[in-house]
Design a protein around this motif. Structure first.
Motif, PDB file in Angstrom:
ATOM      1  N   SER A 122       1.046  -1.176   0.000  1.00  0.00           N
ATOM      2  CA  SER A 122      -0.142  -0.061  -0.075  1.00  0.00           C
ATOM      3  C   SER A 122       0.870   1.329  -0.054  1.00  0.00           C
ATOM      4  O   SER A 122       0.224   2.205  -0.474  1.00  0.00           O
ATOM      5  N   TYR A 123       2.132   1.188   0.644  1.00  0.00           N
ATOM      6  CA  TYR A 123       3.021   2.362   0.452  1.00  0.00           C
ATOM      7  C   TYR A 123       4.151   2.243  -0.540  1.00  0.00           C
ATOM      8  O   TYR A 123       5.012   2.762  -0.428  1.00  0.00           O
ATOM      9  N   GLU A 137      12.558   2.416  -0.351  1.00  0.00           N
ATOM     10  CA  GLU A 137      11.608   1.627  -0.357  1.00  0.00           C
ATOM     11  C   GLU A 137      10.716   1.471   0.744  1.00  0.00           C
ATOM     12  O   GLU A 137      11.131   1.784   1.926  1.00  0.00           O
ATOM     13  N   ALA A 138       9.469   1.095   0.832  1.00  0.00           N
ATOM     14  CA  ALA A 138       8.606   1.113   2.002  1.00  0.00           C
ATOM     15  C   ALA A 138       8.912   0.249   2.883  1.00  0.00           C
ATOM     16  O   ALA A 138       8.959   0.633   4.321  1.00  0.00           O
ATOM     17  N   ILE A 168       7.085   9.504   5.541  1.00  0.00           N
ATOM     18  CA  ILE A 168       5.694   8.942   5.114  1.00  0.00           C
ATOM     19  C   ILE A 168       5.623   7.732   6.313  1.00  0.00           C
ATOM     20  O   ILE A 168       4.634   7.670   6.916  1.00  0.00           O
ATOM     21  N   ALA A 169       6.480   6.820   6.266  1.00  0.00           N
ATOM     22  CA  ALA A 169       6.415   5.831   7.405  1.00  0.00           C
ATOM     23  C   ALA A 169       6.335   6.379   8.727  1.00  0.00           C
ATOM     24  O   ALA A 169       5.470   5.537   9.618  1.00  0.00           O
ATOM     25  N   ARG A 212      -0.281  13.877   1.832  1.00  0.00           N
ATOM     26  CA  ARG A 212      -1.690  14.097   1.404  1.00  0.00           C
ATOM     27  C   ARG A 212      -2.169  12.385   0.565  1.00  0.00           C
ATOM     28  O   ARG A 212      -3.470  12.468   1.100  1.00  0.00           O
ATOM     29  N   GLN A 213      -1.322  12.030  -0.240  1.00  0.00           N
ATOM     30  CA  GLN A 213      -1.708  10.869  -1.014  1.00  0.00           C
ATOM     31  C   GLN A 213      -2.285   9.768  -0.112  1.00  0.00           C
ATOM     32  O   GLN A 213      -3.091   9.157  -0.278  1.00  0.00           O
ATOM     33  N   TYR A 214      -1.543   9.740   1.263  1.00  0.00           N
ATOM     34  CA  TYR A 214      -1.860   8.689   2.206  1.00  0.00           C
ATOM     35  C   TYR A 214      -2.692   9.220   3.413  1.00  0.00           C
ATOM     36  O   TYR A 214      -2.738   8.441   4.246  1.00  0.00           O
ATOM     37  N   GLY A 215      -3.189  10.175   2.964  1.00  0.00           N
ATOM     38  CA  GLY A 215      -4.210  10.799   4.339  1.00  0.00           C
ATOM     39  C   GLY A 215      -3.360  11.137   5.484  1.00  0.00           C
ATOM     40  O   GLY A 215      -3.942  11.163   6.622  1.00  0.00           O
ATOM     41  N   LYS A 216      -2.215  11.673   5.360  1.00  0.00           N
ATOM     42  CA  LYS A 216      -1.273  12.005   6.551  1.00  0.00           C
ATOM     43  C   LYS A 216      -1.012  13.274   6.457  1.00  0.00           C
ATOM     44  O   LYS A 216       0.077  13.780   7.231  1.00  0.00           O
TER      45      LYS A 216
END
Length: 390
Positions: A122-123, A137-138, A168-169, A212-216
């Motif tokens: 998902s990430y 990488e995620a 992001i993580a 913003r893409q991940y709602g964070k």
């Protein structure tokens, strides 16, 4: 298990053996009082069969389940929403070209929880709005966030933020995130794109757009253009964690502001055009010495520093890892890159405040000597940066 991206599932082991006969013997020896809470008449259950390095047909899976009839399951089978799930796991080794007919080892137990392996998908960087040549990488980003113990409402900082993969993580776990980078184009999402079929970056390609893409987006504090070798933060500012991947590879060179030439300071009454500083080489040993010093001064007590250290594998020794009197080593893990190169994931924790008279370069020469003795002496003597192919 609510955080781990390395573990697929966790089980309570009831029995094991090299064959199904040994498994039966082991299961019959398992204490009945430990089984009974999950095998009662008013409970529901299901049994799954998992194989590693081999795929079983449906009828073979049913045969494996029927062979467990010696277990006293008094409950009702419920394949959709069972109260308890039990698993039979068969290990067929790791060689896909030499799969044995019978499993090398068999396990049976009660399923407890699944890990967070779906976060890797998902990430995934492949689906991310804004990426660069060296976007982390995620999977590794979440591993670093876990090493740092990032939790909700923490303030996390990345001094080499790049495209913000580590932020992001950390934001996924509820932390507020911020960072700096010396690359103006990366911070502002300008310049050439890293995507194959796209020449220039789009108008909304930036770190904030990624969150913003991940709602964070609510966890985004800010990022800014800054030189990691310069002191820009006020005294007393503390972060809960510092997580970073310093630039050291061929795809991302190490730089800092400055010049090798003698610079004449302009007079105070000079009102000419603003000067944009040029960049110069930023030696790896300087990067890590500055990073540890920064962490000692700007981490909260008990806060963690997590970073990657590139090494030449055949000549690596633990003495090559930079140390600081205010930071203690928590873990040192290796990721192999090639037959002769690797990088170490270093996790350190602050356990005391630095002394006022402590010099940022104390112990720096010893670390520099040990580090470069195992990498590229000729490059070091020529005052150029050592690059490890990634």
């Amino acid at each position: 298990m609510t955080r781990s991206v390395c573990a697929k599932s966790a089980f309570e082991l009831w029995g094991h053996g090299k064959t199904h006969c040994e498994l039966k013997t082991s299961l019959l020896k398992y204490p009945k009082e430990n089984m009974s809470p999950y095998t009662q008449k008013d409970s529901t259950y299901r049994i799954n069969v998992y194989t590693f390095n081999k795929t079983l047909e449906f009828k073979d899976r049913i045969e494996r389940i029927d062979a467990l009839d010696y277990l006293s399951f008094d409950g009702t089978v419920n394949l959709k929403t069972p109260q308890h799930t039990f698993c039979l796991l068969e290990d067929y080794g790791t060689d896909p070209n030499n799969i044995p007919d019978q499993p090398l080892y068999v396990y049976f137990g009660r399923w407890i929880a699944d890990g967070q392996r779906e976060l890797i998908r998902s990430y995934s960087v492949k689906n991310r709005h804004f990426i660069g040549n060296t976007s982390m990488e995620a999977c590794l980003s979440f591993i670093m966030a876990n090493h740092a113990g990032v939790k909700k409402n923490d303030l996390v900082f990345d001094p080499f933020v790049g495209t913000g993969s580590l932020l992001i993580a950390c934001s996924h776990f509820g932390a507020y995130v911020c960072g700096t980078d010396i690359d103006y184009n990366t911070i502002h999402g300008k310049g050439r794109s890293s995507r194959t079929n796209q020449k220039w970056r789009g108008p909304d390609e930036n770190i904030r757009a990624n969150l913003r893409q991940y709602g964070k987006e609510m966890t985004y504090v800010d990022v800014m253009v800054s030189d990691a070798s310069k002191r820009i933060w006020r005294t007393g500012l503390h972060f809960d964690a510092i997580i970073t991947d310093p630039p050291y590879g061929i795809r991302e060179s190490t730089r800092r502001t400055g010049s090798h030439k003698d610079v004449t300071k302009p007079p105070e009454d000079y009102f000419g055009e603003s000067h944009v500083p040029v960049s110069m080489a930023y030696h790896l040993s300087d990067i890590f010495a500055d990073l540890l010093t920064f962490a000692a001064h700007h981490l909260v007590m008990g806060g963690r520093l997590v970073y990657w250290l590139p090494v030449h594998s055949p000549e690596y020794c633990d003495e090559m890892v930079p140390l600081h009197p205010c930071l203690k080593m928590i873990s040192n893990s290796e990721q192999t890159l090639s037959s002769h190169t690797s990088r170490r994931l270093i996790t350190m924790e602050k356990f005391k405040e630095p002394e006022p008279c402590y010099s940022p370069y104390q112990g720096h020469n010893a670390f520099r000597e040990k580090y470069f003795s195992g990498v590229n002496k000729r490059a070091h003597e020529a005052h150029v940066c050592y690059h490890i192919p990634v």
